[in-house]
Structure formats: structure tokens, C-alpha cells
Enzyme design. Structure first.
Site, PDB file in Angstrom:
ATOM      1  N   ALA A 154       0.837  -1.207   0.000  1.00  0.00           N
ATOM      2  CA  ALA A 154       0.000   0.000   0.000  1.00  0.00           C
ATOM      3  C   ALA A 154       0.868   1.252   0.000  1.00  0.00           C
ATOM      4  O   ALA A 154       0.595   2.217  -0.716  1.00  0.00           O
ATOM      5  CB  ALA A 154      -0.936  -0.003   1.210  1.00  0.00           C
ATOM      6  N   ASP A 155       1.915   1.249   0.799  1.00  0.00           N
ATOM      7  CA  ASP A 155       2.858   2.368   0.808  1.00  0.00           C
ATOM      8  C   ASP A 155       3.554   2.508  -0.540  1.00  0.00           C
ATOM      9  O   ASP A 155       3.674   3.605  -1.089  1.00  0.00           O
ATOM     10  CB  ASP A 155       3.913   2.160   1.892  1.00  0.00           C
TER      11      ASP A 155
END
Length: 402
Positions: A174-175
Site C-alpha cells: 500500500a505504501d
């Protein structure tokens, strides 16, 4: 050897107000492409990931986490909570093309550093904000964390064994995706500015980017209205496309279409399956997933992983071993592609980093400097970009502004 040739973003200056992973991923990509990236860090503390250790880079006290996403950056320590520190940032912005930040929504406004504060004074500025949930919507004020976004974005509901717990991906995707989408947005905004002279704001929400890469699974839901089940290592739309046990380990088998399945049957001696309508087409195999798996499992179990990879690759059938990281970095193809780069570090050591995967024939990524020590470039930046004297810098340092 460190490459020093100019990159496609040479001459572009980035003010980097990011920390941890999503933002630094974005700004490292810009730095790899030649931009000058000035990373603003808290005096005495710095980016949170400086403390995400062990492990440390060998023979240093630098965390491997920090070193992995902060090359090609200059570290300038500034306390932006103090008025004098804010003045330094505002002065630097006059010569910067971009500002990238991943503070909570609204947090920079109290320092006079929000997009709304800056856009009139810096009309050419490209301002990229990377947050958990974006600048608008009912969740905008919430903090964003990778595992939280993986959960809320649906990926955990799709990952894991059917009768097991939902699982997050083993790396912080996600990052990483938020950082990469941020870089894509910045490059698009730079092209627009080059054509019009107009800067703009880029709003990246980690949840938005996570939903965007649901890809075929997201489309499967939109097409059917049904939540896709967890399938472990199996593919929702293709069978067999999964992990099988071998005589001595495991293999990933990727049979992408019916002609490939025919070749697979030829190699494995299972030609009789082609006369069974439950196996004859991919659609039928998807409908009869359990039968296909149960039928093929003992076949794959009969030989070693090495034997199967050799036989299947000879027939152009997608397959491969499940490598540990030690095996990944020892792989001859990975080594031939130069995926690991040695860089001199300010500690006096040479550090290994994972190379930028973007291969450009004319302007490849450059590896000019390893991740900086905390405040390593403070004096340099203040002298060269603000014109401050040694005494003026000493006064700022005594007041703990830098």
C-alpha cells in the site's frame, strides 16, 4: 560503480517533506531520475525509519530500512515548528520545482506550508500530498498505515487460504503503490507545467491507489456483484495457475491458456485429460477447480522441482521455483540485470541497495549518493541555496532551528 551521467530530471529541485515509506519511495524515484532532492528532517531525530532497526547496514548504525528508500537525497535538518525554520523552507521554495509531503491532512497549514498557503506565491510549484485517505471524504483526517489500507482496501480479504485468516501481503504494497502513483502524477504535472507554466496540486490517497490495483479482482466484483473468495495461491480466472508440491519442494505453475495446457499434458503424460470436457477449456477448468487440482497434484509430486522446471520450460510452459531472498539475489538472471548496486556511504562503508527497475536507454537512473546521514547536507544547502554564512548557520544551530 556509481553512475554520474545526467538523468531526465536533472535541473529539477524537489523539497522533500516525507518520511517512512510512501513519500520517500516517490522522492527516491525522482532522485534516481536526476532530480536534486532536499530532504527535510527533524533536528536530532530525523525520519522515523532511521530508528526502524535492527537490521543495520553492516558496520554502520544506519537502518537498512532508511538506506533502502533515501538514496540521491540531501539531508537538511530544520525545525519547521519554529518561525525561523519556516522561513528557511519558504526561502528554499523559491528555487524548488516540487514539494512532496505526507503529513496528515491539514497539518502543514499551521506552518504556512499548505498548498493553499503556497500556490499564489509559487504558481509554478508542483505540490504532491500523499496521505492515507486523500484530502477529501469522511476519512480524510485519519492516519494511514499500510496494513490498515490493505485491510480496508480489500486485498486482505482476497489473500490467504480459503479456510484461514485474511492475510496481508508480505511487503508494504500500500505504501509502495502510493509512492509510485505519486511519482506518476508528478511527472504528468511536470509535463503540464512545461507546456503551460502552471503548477498544480496532486492528491494521492493510499486507499484510492489500493482500490485502483484490485485490477481483475475488482472487475470480477463489479461484473458479478459477488465478493471473490480467498483462493490461497490459486488464480481466480485461470486454472491451473497455482502452487503445487513437488518431490522435494514446491513449484509455481502458470498455464495461461488452452494451447499451453495441451503442451502441459504432453509433457506430463496426461493427454487423456484433453478428452474430458471438464479439462478441455480454461472456463471448464475454472468451474472444476478442485478436480483439476486434485488430479494434477500427484503428477507434480512425482518429480523434483528442478526436473519439472527444466521439462516445462523446454515446452514454453510458465513455471518456476519459490525462491527465498537468498536464492533471489543469487539468481544468475537477477545478477545479470544488475539488481544490486554498491554505493559509497558517508560512514566510510560501501552499502548495497536494490537498483531502480526502470531501464531507460538514453537517460538511465543514476546512483549519485547513498542515503545521507542525519543533517549531512545542512551547511551545504544553507550556504549554497540561502547564501548563509558560517556564523549565521552556527546561530541557527545554537537555537536548535537546524
Amino acid at each position: 560503480m556509481t553512475k554520474t551521467a545526467p538523468g531526465p530530471l536533472t535541473g529539477i529541485r524537489v523539497l522533500d517533506l516525507t518520511r517512512v515509506l510512501a513519500g520517500p519511495t516517490c522522492t527516491q524515484m525522482l532522485g534516481d531520475l536526476g532530480a536534486e532532492v532536499i530532504k527535510i528532517e527533524r533536528p536530532g531525530a530525523g525520519d522515523d525509519t532511521r530508528g526502524f532497526a535492527p537490521p543495520y547496514v553492516p558496520n554502520t548504525r544506519e537502518s537498512a530500512y532508511f538506506v533502502g528508500v533515501n538514496r540521491n537525497k540531501k539531508s537538511l535538518t530544520v525545525d519547521i515548528a519554529q518561525e525561523a525554520g519556516q522561513k528557511i523552507i519558504h526561502t528554499l521554495l523559491a528555487s524548488c520545482d516540487m514539494l512532496v509531503e505526507n503529513f496528515k491532512v491539514g497539518a502543514l497549514a499551521k506552518y504556512g506550508l499548505s498548498w493553499e498557503d503556497l500556490k499564489a506565491a509559487h504558481p509554478r510549484l508542483i505540490y504532491c500530498s500523499i496521505t492515507g485517505f486523500g484530502q477529501t471524504g469522511p476519512y480524510a483526517a485519519r492516519p494511514g498505515y499500510d496494513s490498515l489500507i490493505q485491510a480496508m482496501g480489500g486485498v486482505m480479504s482476497l489473500t490467504g487460504e480459503p479456510d484461514g485468516l485474511p492475510q496481508k501481503v508480505g511487503i508494504p504494497v500500500a505504501d509502495l503503490f502510493a509512492g509510485l502513483y505519486g511519482c506518476i502524477g508528478i511527472l504528468a504535472a511536470l509535463q503540464h507545467r512545461n507546456a503551460t507554466g502552471e503548477g498544480q496540486r496532486i492528491d494521492i490517497g493510499m486507499l484510492d491507489t489500493h482500490v485502483a490495483w484490485l485490477a481483475n479482482q475488482g472487475m470480477n466484483y463489479l461484473a458479478t456483484g459477488e465478493n471473490p473468495p480467498r483462493l490461497g495461491n490459486q488464480h481466480p480466472n485461470i486454472v491451473p495457475y497455482q502452487v503445487f508440491a513437488t518431490e522435494d519442494g514446491y513449484i509455481v505453475l502458470s498455464v495461461g491458456n488452452d494451447p499451453t495446457f495441451k503442451r502441459f499434458c504432453d509433457v506430463t503424460g496426461q493427454q487423456a485429460l484433453l478428452d474430458d470436457p471438464r479439462f478441455a477449456t480454461n472456463a471448464a477448468r475454472v468451474e472444476n477447480r478442485a478436480l483439476v487440482t486434485d488430479t494434477l497434484a500427484p503428477v507434480l509430486k512425482s518429480r523434483t522441482t528442478t526436473d519439472w522446471v527444466a521439462a516445462l520450460e523446454a515446452a514454453s510452459i510458465g513455471c518456476g521455483p519459490i525462491n527465498t531472498l537468498a536464492q533471489v539475489f543469487a539468481d544468475p538472471h537477477v545478477q545479470a540485470r544488475g539488481v544490486v548496486v554498491d554505493m559509497p556511504h558517508a560512514s566510510g562503508e560501501t552499502v548495497q541497495v536494490i537498483a531502480n527497475p526502470v531501464r531507460l536507454s538514453a537517460t538511465p537512473p543514476t546512483y549519485r549518493s547513498a542515503a545521507p546521514l542525519l543533517g549531512q547536507h545542512t551547511d551545504e544547502v544553507l550556504r549554497e541555496h540561502l547564501g548563509l554564512t558560517i556564523d549565521e548557520i552556527a546561530t541557527l544551530r545554537a537555537a536548535r532551528i537546524v
